[in-house]
Design an enzyme around this catalytic site. Sequence first.
Site, PDB file in Angstrom:
ATOM      1  CB  CYS A 145      -1.291   7.210   0.508  1.00 37.38           C
ATOM      2  SG  CYS A 145      -3.718   6.940   1.794  1.00 37.38           S
ATOM      3  CD  GLU A 159      -2.753  -1.215   0.253  1.00 32.40           C
ATOM      4  OE1 GLU A 159      -2.722  -0.019  -0.450  1.00 32.40           O
ATOM      5  OE2 GLU A 159      -3.760  -2.020   0.181  1.00 32.40           O
TER       6      GLU A 159
HETATM    7  P1  NAD Z   1       8.005   5.604   4.309  1.00 31.99           P
HETATM    8  O1  NAD Z   1       8.180   5.040   3.613  1.00 31.99           O
HETATM    9  O2  NAD Z   1       9.268   6.180   5.291  1.00 31.99           O
HETATM   10  O3  NAD Z   1       7.877   4.410   5.977  1.00 31.99           O
HETATM   11  C1  NAD Z   1       6.967   3.541   6.314  1.00 31.99           C
HETATM   12  C2  NAD Z   1       7.099   2.337   6.826  1.00 31.99           C
HETATM   13  O4  NAD Z   1       8.212   1.262   6.446  1.00 31.99           O
HETATM   14  C3  NAD Z   1       8.242   2.819   8.097  1.00 31.99           C
HETATM   15  O5  NAD Z   1       7.670   2.010   9.368  1.00 31.99           O
HETATM   16  C4  NAD Z   1       9.493   2.871   7.909  1.00 31.99           C
HETATM   17  O6  NAD Z   1      10.448   2.472   9.304  1.00 31.99           O
HETATM   18  C5  NAD Z   1       9.559   1.226   7.368  1.00 31.99           C
HETATM   19  N1  NAD Z   1      10.511   0.813   6.170  1.00 31.99           N
HETATM   20  C6  NAD Z   1      11.187   2.108   5.543  1.00 31.99           C
HETATM   21  N2  NAD Z   1      12.316   1.519   4.320  1.00 31.99           N
HETATM   22  C7  NAD Z   1      11.967   0.115   4.954  1.00 31.99           C
HETATM   23  C8  NAD Z   1      12.154  -1.280   4.654  1.00 31.99           C
HETATM   24  N3  NAD Z   1      13.557  -0.772   3.224  1.00 31.99           N
HETATM   25  N4  NAD Z   1      12.229  -1.727   4.646  1.00 31.99           N
HETATM   26  C9  NAD Z   1      11.491  -2.588   5.856  1.00 31.99           C
HETATM   27  N5  NAD Z   1      10.830  -1.855   5.814  1.00 31.99           N
HETATM   28  C10 NAD Z   1      11.672  -0.397   5.929  1.00 31.99           C
HETATM   29  O7  NAD Z   1       6.276   6.645   5.097  1.00 31.99           O
HETATM   30  P2  NAD Z   1       5.921   7.220   5.934  1.00 31.99           P
HETATM   31  O8  NAD Z   1       6.570   8.146   5.629  1.00 31.99           O
HETATM   32  O9  NAD Z   1       5.651   6.376   7.157  1.00 31.99           O
HETATM   33  O10 NAD Z   1       4.456   7.615   5.083  1.00 31.99           O
HETATM   34  C11 NAD Z   1       4.108   8.369   4.183  1.00 31.99           C
HETATM   35  C12 NAD Z   1       3.708   7.290   3.029  1.00 31.99           C
HETATM   36  O11 NAD Z   1       3.614   6.073   2.918  1.00 31.99           O
HETATM   37  C13 NAD Z   1       2.902   7.948   1.391  1.00 31.99           C
HETATM   38  O12 NAD Z   1       3.950   7.527   0.174  1.00 31.99           O
HETATM   39  C14 NAD Z   1       2.524   8.165   1.597  1.00 31.99           C
HETATM   40  O13 NAD Z   1       0.876   7.814  -0.167  1.00 31.99           O
HETATM   41  C15 NAD Z   1       1.862   6.341   1.764  1.00 31.99           C
HETATM   42  N6  NAD Z   1       1.208   5.330   2.255  1.00 31.99           N
HETATM   43  C16 NAD Z   1       0.237   5.003   2.256  1.00 31.99           C
HETATM   44  C17 NAD Z   1      -0.508   4.018   2.053  1.00 31.99           C
HETATM   45  C18 NAD Z   1      -2.000   3.218   1.138  1.00 31.99           C
HETATM   46  O14 NAD Z   1      -2.398   2.624   1.943  1.00 31.99           O
HETATM   47  N7  NAD Z   1      -1.621   3.010  -0.326  1.00 31.99           N
HETATM   48  C19 NAD Z   1      -1.682   4.507   3.918  1.00 31.99           C
HETATM   49  C20 NAD Z   1      -0.267   5.409   4.310  1.00 31.99           C
HETATM   50  C21 NAD Z   1       0.262   6.039   4.016  1.00 31.99           C
END
Ligand code: NAD
Length: 502
Positions: free
Chosen positions: A296, A262
């Site tokens: 998102c 997601e």
């Molecule tokens: P982010 O990608 O920085 O972090 C999300 C999570 O992923 C965190 O828990 C982080 O520690 C983990 N993470 C990061 N790199 C990783 C890796 N290589 N391996 C494993 N885990 C890893 O995102 P954010 O800044 O917390 O959130 C914002 C983003 O999330 C935006 O792009 C938004 O659109 C998206 N989002 C999408 C949805 C959806 O349902 N499509 C919902 C909410 C947020």
Amino acid sequence: MVTAMVRQDNAGVEAAQLIREMGLAMPDTGPALTSPIDGSVMPGIGFTSLAGVSAAIEQSVTTFNKWRSVPPPIRGELVRRLGIELRAHKDALGRLVTIEMGKPISEGLGEVQEMIDICDFAVGLSRQLHGLTIASERPSHHMREMWHPLGPVGIISAFNFPVAVWAWNAALALICGDSIIWKPSEKTPLTAYTAHALLERVISDFEQAPRHLSQLLIGGRDIGEALVADTRVPLISATGSTAMGRAVGMRVAERFGRSLLELGGNAATIVGPSADLDLAVRAITFGAAGTTGQRCTTMRRLIVHDSIYDTLLDRLKRAFASLPIGDPRDPAMLIGPLVDERAAHAMDRALDRARADGGVISGGGQLDGLYVRPAIVEMLSQTAIVREETFAPILYVLCYSDLSDAIATLRDVPQGLSSSIITTDLREAETFLSATGSDCGIANVNMGTSGAEIGGAFGGEKETGGGRESGSDAWRAYMRRQTQNVNYGQDLPLAQGVVFDV
Ligand code: NAD
């Protein structure tokens, strides 16, 4: 000029009070955390070690082996009790979401309501995890499809919905017979600790639920990577940026695991010539500026018919300029702070790039602390910055004269999460919803792009990752499918008339 109104009482102190109010122990101390509301210090929380990740996964495997044999409606009873616990603590947990993440209090409470809703949905589903019976071509044979529990499910979540996305996954995985392991965002560990502690309390009072059914891993990317790489975890459900999803998806595929992604969005709304402009102004303002642009599904692009462009833009600029910005604990404030300084810089950089591309900016700019003014940017074309997701309240506006061009613009981005059209013309609405219309996972008519209900499947196409969570048949992602054939006769007929007599 709008200024950010911030209350003088300390948000960090209130966070600690709320955890105590829920009857929970304070977490082990760890790196200092600050509230985006006023920069005050909240209770810190200790990080999990890499050895701790492996041990948690081992416990989760043992737990899964017990939980999978508990009948689904009894698993549903556990989730029903979680829903009761969440109802009892909705106010406190909702306020904590607001304090840690910065969203307005009605949205913090709405997030907890979403957790309650998915619990209710999952309880009903626990009596409906149905398969199929299929007609067999062989005499005296039955063929059917059954769904079995999958295994430990790894849940990685983003900061902007710090607890609801976990609940979407947890409620479904638990009724499906899976154990769960949660790696929340490092920006919002306190709400994660709290929501998880509420579930642990329910588990400890529920005889049929094994210990360690739910695990919490606190930490950054390295902790997530360890979870993602582990072959003992058959499903990784990851919510976050496209960059994260690209890394996670590839790593999980490499080990033949399953991933449910997601990822980022870049939602667009088309406003047709017949649109109800009162409704449009409200839908667009909430869609683009609500949650300070940190959903998102936030509306990031507006594609407006040339016949109404000037009128609509004028009304939108006035609506944006009147938005109350300030302490999100105050119900009168509609715009809270951004989550951190990085987000504020990302907004500035995006506005600089848009200006360099010829964009004309209204609003924008940082007020006190992490509070920013939402911006409207009129663009001549969909340049590279418009095609990127900047996680801040920036609405790019483009003009169109032909609906097919507007739809082509809407589709011409790498992401495919949410979209909408505002029109009273049936032909336009149905064209937008047809196979040649929106290419997103969500397509709305006469509303904005955000604020989904849990009953529908949630997710999007292209770089949004293709996953579907929450309602409809999303539960199937948390189970494994088995085709079963039973011969209740005395002969052994082979399919397709194959003969093999011995
Ligand atoms: P982010 O990608 O920085 O972090 C999300 C999570 O992923 C965190 O828990 C982080 O520690 C983990 N993470 C990061 N790199 C990783 C890796 N290589 N391996 C494993 N885990 C890893 O995102 P954010 O800044 O917390 O959130 C914002 C983003 O999330 C935006 O792009 C938004 O659109 C998206 N989002 C999408 C949805 C959806 O349902 N499509 C919902 C909410 C947020």
